[in-house]
Design an enzyme around this catalytic site. Sequence first.
Site, mmCIF file in Angstrom:
data_model
loop_
_atom_site.group_PDB
_atom_site.id
_atom_site.type_symbol
_atom_site.label_atom_id
_atom_site.label_comp_id
_atom_site.label_asym_id
_atom_site.label_seq_id
_atom_site.Cartn_x
_atom_site.Cartn_y
_atom_site.Cartn_z
ATOM 1 N N CYS A 137 4.286 -9.409 -0.817
ATOM 2 C CA CYS A 137 4.747 -10.394 0.169
ATOM 3 C C CYS A 137 5.611 -9.805 1.269
ATOM 4 O O CYS A 137 6.136 -10.547 2.110
ATOM 5 C CB CYS A 137 5.514 -11.508 -0.544
ATOM 6 N N GLU A 197 -12.500 -0.463 2.754
ATOM 7 C CA GLU A 197 -12.589 0.485 3.861
ATOM 8 C C GLU A 197 -13.608 -0.006 4.870
ATOM 9 O O GLU A 197 -14.656 -0.538 4.465
ATOM 10 C CB GLU A 197 -13.018 1.866 3.328
#
Length: 353
Positions: A123, A97
């Site tokens: 991916c 964060e």
Amino acid sequence: MRYQHVCLEAFVAHPPSEVVTSEEIEARLKPVYERLSLPEGRLELMTGIRKRRFYPPGTLPGKVSVETVKLALEQSGLDPAECRALIHGSVCRDQMEPATAAGVHSGAGLPQDSFVFDVSNACLGLLNGALIIADLIELGRIRAGIVVGTEVGRPLVEATIDKLVQDPSVTRKSIKMDFASLTIGSGSAAIVLCHESISKTGNRLLGGACLADTTFANLCEGGVDSNASGDSRPLMNTDSEALLHAGVSLAAKTWEQTKQELEWTNEDVTKTFTHQVGKAHRTLLLEKLGLSPALDFPTVEYMGNTGAAALPTAAALGISEGFTGPGDRIALLGIGSGLNSVMLGVDWKTTLK
């Protein structure tokens, strides 16, 4: 999933300069190879990967992504003030964060009234991000946006090497679960999308299909467990053989749904860009989909598996090398662990330089 007003304005690749060969990696694994009687050259033989690239140690993905966004804006020719969505879609992030996208958005100097967030999906993160931006454009919420991602593969590869060398219990069977980690490379890529009214290319994103088979979610698992390993670097366990066949099976179903959605047949496809995993994956994937390898632009041999950046990197390099041209119908064939698959069709009008 169909789009009427969305254009794919640019694919951009921004790879690192340092090249690391499979021979160099095997040299570091020599004690393990000798103990297990593994032949030299096994890594390249099994995967087709001769080399991959790494960023310098300690590189944060967000820093590279800022550079990639600036390259993407320059290549597209779009006014940065029009780009009101910035999504960061790679597996690698700067921290938990805030979103890595926040720092990239600030560094790239994009408008304050923007959608700014991370998307993480192995991916497929960049393709998922591209679809979110396409939806926002189609709905009239924005006129342009960029999805970007940077995969920093060095820590995973080096942690895997150290683990194998230091663990005397490694066997010929157990090393297979670490083998995929040695194929990883680093790379950064971006996709710029915009409304047709401001497009300079007219390259239309037509639509496609998404499918998931989450019963295979445990075939590739990665992360950091510093309590168990005493190491802050990531590790990954991959059942490569099972993942190959389960992934290609899902891809075949997704491709059939994509063709139905776009009203295409295989004969309509003139070029493909696939997720770059390895030689065996590419061969089996195209065979199962009934598409000729001559239509595809492989990069895995010299880039390695660059995660979420792999497919857009292949597209960017293929376009820059003149692999595509006006009139091409391009299939983007994405797949990621989870398992998830996204496949998209593009009506290409021009060659980007």
